[in-house]
Structure formats: structure tokens, C-alpha cells
Design an enzyme around this catalytic site. Structure first.
Site, PDB file in Angstrom:
ATOM      1  N   ASP A  75      -0.197  10.356  -6.965  1.00 10.78           N
ATOM      2  CA  ASP A  75       0.127   9.399  -5.896  1.00 10.78           C
ATOM      3  C   ASP A  75      -1.086   8.494  -5.644  1.00 10.78           C
ATOM      4  O   ASP A  75      -1.925   8.288  -6.525  1.00 10.78           O
ATOM      5  CB  ASP A  75       0.582  10.186  -4.648  1.00 10.78           C
ATOM      6  CG  ASP A  75       1.528   9.398  -3.756  1.00 10.78           C
ATOM      7  OD1 ASP A  75       1.051   8.513  -3.020  1.00 10.78           O
ATOM      8  OD2 ASP A  75       2.751   9.650  -3.781  1.00 10.78           O
ATOM      9  N   ASP A  76      -1.201   7.980  -4.459  1.00  5.20           N
ATOM     10  CA  ASP A  76      -2.224   7.003  -4.082  1.00  5.20           C
ATOM     11  C   ASP A  76      -3.643   7.565  -4.328  1.00  5.20           C
ATOM     12  O   ASP A  76      -3.840   8.774  -4.411  1.00  5.20           O
ATOM     13  CB  ASP A  76      -2.049   6.667  -2.591  1.00  5.20           C
ATOM     14  CG  ASP A  76      -2.553   5.265  -2.257  1.00  5.20           C
ATOM     15  OD1 ASP A  76      -3.233   4.663  -3.096  1.00  5.20           O
ATOM     16  OD2 ASP A  76      -2.262   4.800  -1.143  1.00  5.20           O
ATOM     17  N   ASP A  89       7.898   8.448   6.210  1.00  5.69           N
ATOM     18  CA  ASP A  89       7.308   9.609   5.522  1.00  5.69           C
ATOM     19  C   ASP A  89       7.675  10.927   6.190  1.00  5.69           C
ATOM     20  O   ASP A  89       7.610  11.059   7.422  1.00  5.69           O
ATOM     21  CB  ASP A  89       5.775   9.508   5.535  1.00  5.69           C
ATOM     22  CG  ASP A  89       5.265   8.471   4.568  1.00  5.69           C
ATOM     23  OD1 ASP A  89       6.066   7.653   4.079  1.00  5.69           O
ATOM     24  OD2 ASP A  89       4.046   8.477   4.312  1.00  5.69           O
ATOM     25  N   LYS A 125       6.042   5.559  -9.038  1.00  6.08           N
ATOM     26  CA  LYS A 125       6.404   5.491  -7.612  1.00  6.08           C
ATOM     27  C   LYS A 125       5.809   4.193  -7.087  1.00  6.08           C
ATOM     28  O   LYS A 125       4.611   3.942  -7.256  1.00  6.08           O
ATOM     29  CB  LYS A 125       5.833   6.705  -6.877  1.00  6.08           C
ATOM     30  CG  LYS A 125       6.003   6.619  -5.369  1.00  6.08           C
ATOM     31  CD  LYS A 125       5.527   7.897  -4.684  1.00  6.08           C
ATOM     32  CE  LYS A 125       5.501   7.732  -3.174  1.00  6.08           C
ATOM     33  NZ  LYS A 125       5.050   8.974  -2.503  1.00  6.08           N
ATOM     34  N   ASP A 151       5.258   1.702  -3.893  1.00  2.51           N
ATOM     35  CA  ASP A 151       5.209   1.752  -2.428  1.00  2.51           C
ATOM     36  C   ASP A 151       5.374   0.363  -1.801  1.00  2.51           C
ATOM     37  O   ASP A 151       5.601  -0.632  -2.501  1.00  2.51           O
ATOM     38  CB  ASP A 151       3.875   2.411  -2.021  1.00  2.51           C
ATOM     39  CG  ASP A 151       3.989   3.245  -0.761  1.00  2.51           C
ATOM     40  OD1 ASP A 151       4.907   3.029   0.038  1.00  2.51           O
ATOM     41  OD2 ASP A 151       3.110   4.116  -0.566  1.00  2.51           O
TER      42      ASP A 151
HETATM   43  C1  GAL Z   1       3.244   6.037   1.937  1.00  2.00           C
HETATM   44  C2  GAL Z   1       4.302   6.766   1.122  1.00  2.00           C
HETATM   45  C3  GAL Z   1       3.789   8.178   0.889  1.00  2.00           C
HETATM   46  C4  GAL Z   1       2.486   8.119   0.133  1.00  2.00           C
HETATM   47  C5  GAL Z   1       1.480   7.241   0.870  1.00  2.00           C
HETATM   48  C6  GAL Z   1       0.231   6.997   0.044  1.00  2.00           C
HETATM   49  O1  GAL Z   1       3.684   4.754   2.172  1.00  2.00           O
HETATM   50  O2  GAL Z   1       5.523   6.760   1.793  1.00  2.00           O
HETATM   51  O3  GAL Z   1       4.758   8.942   0.200  1.00  2.00           O
HETATM   52  O4  GAL Z   1       2.730   7.609  -1.150  1.00  2.00           O
HETATM   53  O5  GAL Z   1       2.037   5.988   1.204  1.00  2.00           O
HETATM   54  O6  GAL Z   1      -0.701   6.189   0.702  1.00  2.00           O
END
Ligand code: GAL
Length: 484
Positions: free
Chosen positions: A71-72, A208, A146, A148
Site C-alpha cells: 500500500d502507500d 476507510d 490499488k 486511491d
Molecule cells: C486511504 C485508503 C486506505 C489506504 C490509505 C493510504 O485513502 O482508503 O485504504 O490506502 O489511503 O494512505
């Protein structure tokens, strides 16, 4: 009616296949693991490799958990040629090294970016750089993106604006020639359930998730009733909050394109065992992607036995792809500290003429719950007119054969010692990966996929179950065979 629905679904699938944007992926909801819920920005190569190894050793890969998603917070921005670079401290060997490793283990590599100038954690985003970034991901061997919604420079507010922004990346991904599962993460803004099916493989439909059962939070202001026009999806949304939102549009998920109820919190510690069973059951029943979000290297017996229940996974991955629908929802007096005090009944068609029934007790007391065949089969003919109401059914409890803690602990110990896990093939296990999914096992009546027979229902009768507070009865009805 079941036949008509099957025809409808197959026709829908054919229509999606005909769409140029369709990449042929996620015919059943995607399964895997993601870094965010347990690790936030605290990620590196070692975590990914150790987790991947654990996914294989604990049997998750065999059950169909395929994608390992970073992820991020992986990025170090762009280099002089405009290409995204991984953070060299976190990922010293680069992303192609990592994807090679994952592929050699039989797993898929997932990554994250953002349809904005920055990601939510304020790393470089992909808005305006879609082609070069898609090519970079493809060159790294990425199988899943993924995507965002933070810092989108105001390019939201109507479905068309948002659609176009997400479609640009869909087109760029398809142009690479590499099949890359496209997981849209725009939190339900601008009604993705209306338009995302032809550009993405799934779309987040809420803010989230947070690891709570039903606690309201000001940062997740929309509740179930207003989900369809939520202006501020937010975060810290409880499991029940998300469930009550998706209740408005389960049918929008179709093969290749699913309502994403967000990643699983099972095993992260904020809910009770029963509450995690509810969470996992409902995500499977609603055909949400099943993306584990816990530290698998520290998995305990209870978490393992939830996430690896093949009878529940067979509902998620059922070839009919029909989600469960909420047939009723009643408020009850016994409210817990936070929730609304409610009970719900969901049912949905399964392959083979079977029917899923979920009795959900979100009240504060254990209770005996029941559902009439008339309500369960309402869509097949309202008011008890369905032929299914006039026949007898055997009732299978999909949680009754949950692996006991001793067996689960032995599996965990064997994985840690790097020895062969105890044979959990029957009656509990099922190797979905080797069998190309769950369809073969369902067709062959593999016992692991059907739970345990716990009773039967007469024609025009009722399904009943004792359901503890914050728990579910997840039942599979199978037509009673008439002895000749
Ligand atoms: C949110 C997203 C989360 C995660 C996060 C990372 O916007 O819904 O699942 O990816 O950012 O910063």
C-alpha cells in the site's frame, strides 16, 4: 428464477468481456493481503517477503489468497526521467526483484498509487502521469494496482469527472498488455457502483474501515441510510457502518467488478472473535474482495481458523457470483454501548440450487433467531409463492467445522519450524489454487466446502438458530434429497 438469474449473470459477464476495458481478472472476488491495516507506513522488503512466505506455509495460497499488495509509503518520488522510484531504504533491491520473488512462490504482486497529485500519505501521485506509471508498474511485473483518491485537484464532484479520472489509468494499464487487476479506491465518491464496472475490477464503496464492530465516529459521518450520496466518506468507519451502507446496492457487484468493503481487520485485535466471524462472513456473503490486513507472521489460532474457513471462502468464490441481500433488519431493545441494537437476515443464491442464509445478531444479548423460507426465497416469488418454499431443505452450518485451536496451533508451529503442516486436507482443507478455484470442489461436493449438517426445514417452515451477541449463524440450505 435461479436459472433466469444465472442466465442474466452469464449474459452480464459476456457483455463485460466484450468491453475493451475488461481485463478478464477477478471473475470471483480477488483474495490476498495488504500492508495498510496492520503496518501503515512501516513497510519494507523484508516484511513483504516474510509475509509471502507465511502465506504459502500456512496454506493461505492454497485457499486462493493470491495477491500481496504494497500500500502507500513505498515511493521515493520520480527520477530525472520522470519514473517512479521505490524508497531505497525500504526496498533496496527494487520492485522487480520483489515481484520475481513473489511470482516464484506462485503469488501476485500488488502496488498502490493515487489518482491525484499526491498519495494520501503525501508521496508522489499518478494524476497526469498515468501512462508512464502504468508502464513502470508493468515493467516491475506488477499484477494488481490499488488506486486511491487523495489530492485529486478538485477532479471530483460528478460521476463523469471521477469516471474519466479513473478511466485514464484503466486505459494506461490495459495499454501495457500486462493483465493488472485494477482496484479503484475512491471511497464511494460519485457513485462508483454506477460506472466503475467497465473500467475497474473493484471499487471501494465507503470510507476507510477501522477495527471496531459498531462504534460511530465523527470522522465517518455517513451512516447506512445516506451511503448513496455520501459527501464525506471519511475514515474510522466501523464494520457495521460499512455493512449497512453496502446493503443498498449489493447487486452492483458482478463477475470481474466488485463492491469493495475495504480490507479485512480480522486478527488486528479491536474486535472479539465472534465479531471477526461476523466481519469475515459478511465480506464473503457480499462478494467483497477478501484482502487480509493483519500481521500474518504473528497469526494466532483463532485468526487462522477464521481466515482459512473453506466453507465460507466457497461462498465468496461461488461461481454463481450472486451476493446476499438484506431481507430484513429490525431494531431491538438490547443496544450495546455504541451500536443501534439491530438484527438482520440476509440470503443469497449459491450454485447447485443452494441458498445462503445469514442470521446476524448485532444486539447485546444472545438470542434465538429465525427466518421463514418465504423471506429467504423472497426474490424467487414474493409472499411464499416461490417453489423453493414448498420443499424441504437440509441446513449446513458453515462455521461448525471451523478448525479447532489445537489443530490451528499445530499448523502455525509447523510453518514456523518450516516442516510440513499436519494434513488438514480433509475434512477441513481445500486446495483452491491447484483446482483452479472453488467451482470444481463445489461441483464434486467436497465436504470441506459445505460445513456441517445441523438440521433440516420442512416445506413452508423456518430456519432457526441460537446466535450469540455480536455473532452470526451462517447457513447453507441444500435441497433435501427424497429417498425413492
Ligand atoms: C486511504 C485508503 C486506505 C489506504 C490509505 C493510504 O485513502 O482508503 O485504504 O490506502 O489511503 O494512505
Amino acid at each position: 428464477m435461479a436459472f433466469i438469474r444465472t442466465v442474466f449473470i452469464l449474459a452480464g459477464l459476456a457483455a463485460l468481456r466484450a468491453n475493451a476495458a475488461f481485463n478478464g481478472l477477478a471473475i470471483t472476488p480477488q483474495m490476498g493481503w495488504n500492508t495498510w491495516n496492520a503496518f501503515s507506513c512501516d513497510i519494507d522488503e523484508r516484511l513483504i517477503l516474510e509475509t509471502a512466505q507465511t502465506i504459502v506455509e500456512l496454506g493461505f495460497k492454497d485457499l486462493g489468497y493470491h495477491y500481496v499488495v504494497i500500500d502507500d509509503c513505498w515511493s521515493a518520488g520520480r527520477n530525472s526521467t520522470g519514473h517512479l522510484q521505490p524508497d531505497p531504504n525500504k526496498f533496496p533491491n527494487g520492485m522487480d526483484f520483489l515481484s520475481d520473488k513473489l511470482h516464484s512462490m506462485g503469488l501476485g504482486m500488488g502496488m498502490y498509487s493515487d489518482a491525484g497529485s499526491l498519495t494520501c500519505a503525501r508521496f508522489e501521485g499518478s494524476l497526469g502521469h498515468e501512462q508512464i506509471d502504468a508502464q513502470t508498474f508493468a515493467s516491475w511485473g506488477v499484477d494488481y494496482l490499488k488506486y486511491d483518491n487523495c489530492f485529486n485537484e478538485g477532479q471530483s464532484g460528478t460521476p463523469l469527472i471521477t469516471y474519466n479520472r479513473y478511466k485514464t489509468m484503466a486505459t494506461a494499464l490495459n495499454a501495457t498488455g500486462r493483465p493488472i487487476l485494477y482496484s479503484i479506491c475512491n471511497w464511494g465518491e460519485d457513485y462508483p457502483w454506477k460506472w466503475a464496472q467497465t473500467v475497474g475490477n473493484s471499487w471501494r464503496m465507503s470510507g476507510d474501515i477501522f477495527d471496531t464492530f459498531d462504534k460511530p465516529d465523527a470522522r465517518c459521518p455517513c451512516t447506512g441510510e445516506d451511503a448513496f450520496e455520501c459527501q464525506l466518506p471519511g475514515w474510522h468507519c466501523s464494520m457495521m457502518n460499512i455493512l449497512n451502507k453496502v446493503a443498498l446496492f449489493p447487486e452492483k457487484g458482478v463477475p470481474g467488478a466488485w463492491n469493495d468493503m475495504d480490507m479485512l481487520e480480522v486478527g488486528n485485535g479491536g474486535m472479539t472473535d465472534d465479531e471477526y466471524v461476523v466481519h469475515f462472513s459478511m465480506w464473503a456473503a457480499l462478494k467483497s474482495p477478501l484482502i487480509m490486513g493483519n500481521d500474518l507472521r504473528k497469526v494466532n489460532a483463532q485468526t487462522l481458523s477464521i481466515l482459512s474457513n473453506p466453507a465460507v471462502l466457497a461462498v465468496s468464490q461461488d461461481p454463481l457470483s450472486s451476493p446476499a441481500f438484506q431481507r430484513w433488519r429490525y431494531y431491538v431493545g438490547d443496544k450495546d454501548e455504541y451500536g443501534q441494537g439491530e438484527i438482520q437476515m440476509w440470503s443469497g443464491d449459491l450454485s447447485g440450487g443452494d441458498m445462503l442464509v445469514v442470521l446476524l445478531n448485532a444486539g447485546d444479548k444472545n438470542r434465538n433467531m429465525n427466518a421463514t423460507l418465504a423471506d429467504i426465497f423472497w426474490d424467487h416469488g414474493p409472499g411464499g409463492t416461490a417453489t423453493q418454499v414448498k420443499q424441504a431443505w437440509d441446513v449446513y452450518d458453515l462455521w461448525a467445522n471451523r478448525v479447532d485451536n489445537a489443530t490451528a496451533n499445530a499448523i502455525i508451529a509447523a510453518a514456523k519450524a518450516n516442516t510440513t503442516a499436519p494434513d488438514n486436507a480433509l475434512p477441513f482443507g481445500y486446495n483452491a489454487t491447484a483446482n483452479g478455484g472453488y467451482e470444481a470442489g463445489l461441483t464434486q461436493n467436497v465436504p470441506a466446502l459445505f460445513g456441517k449438517k445441523v438440521g433440516s426445514v420442512r416445506p413452508n417452515g423456518k430456519v432457526t438458530a441460537e446466535v450469540r451477541r455480536h455473532s452470526v449463524a451462517m447457513l447453507r440450505l441444500r435441497a433435501t434429497k427424497v429417498e425413492l
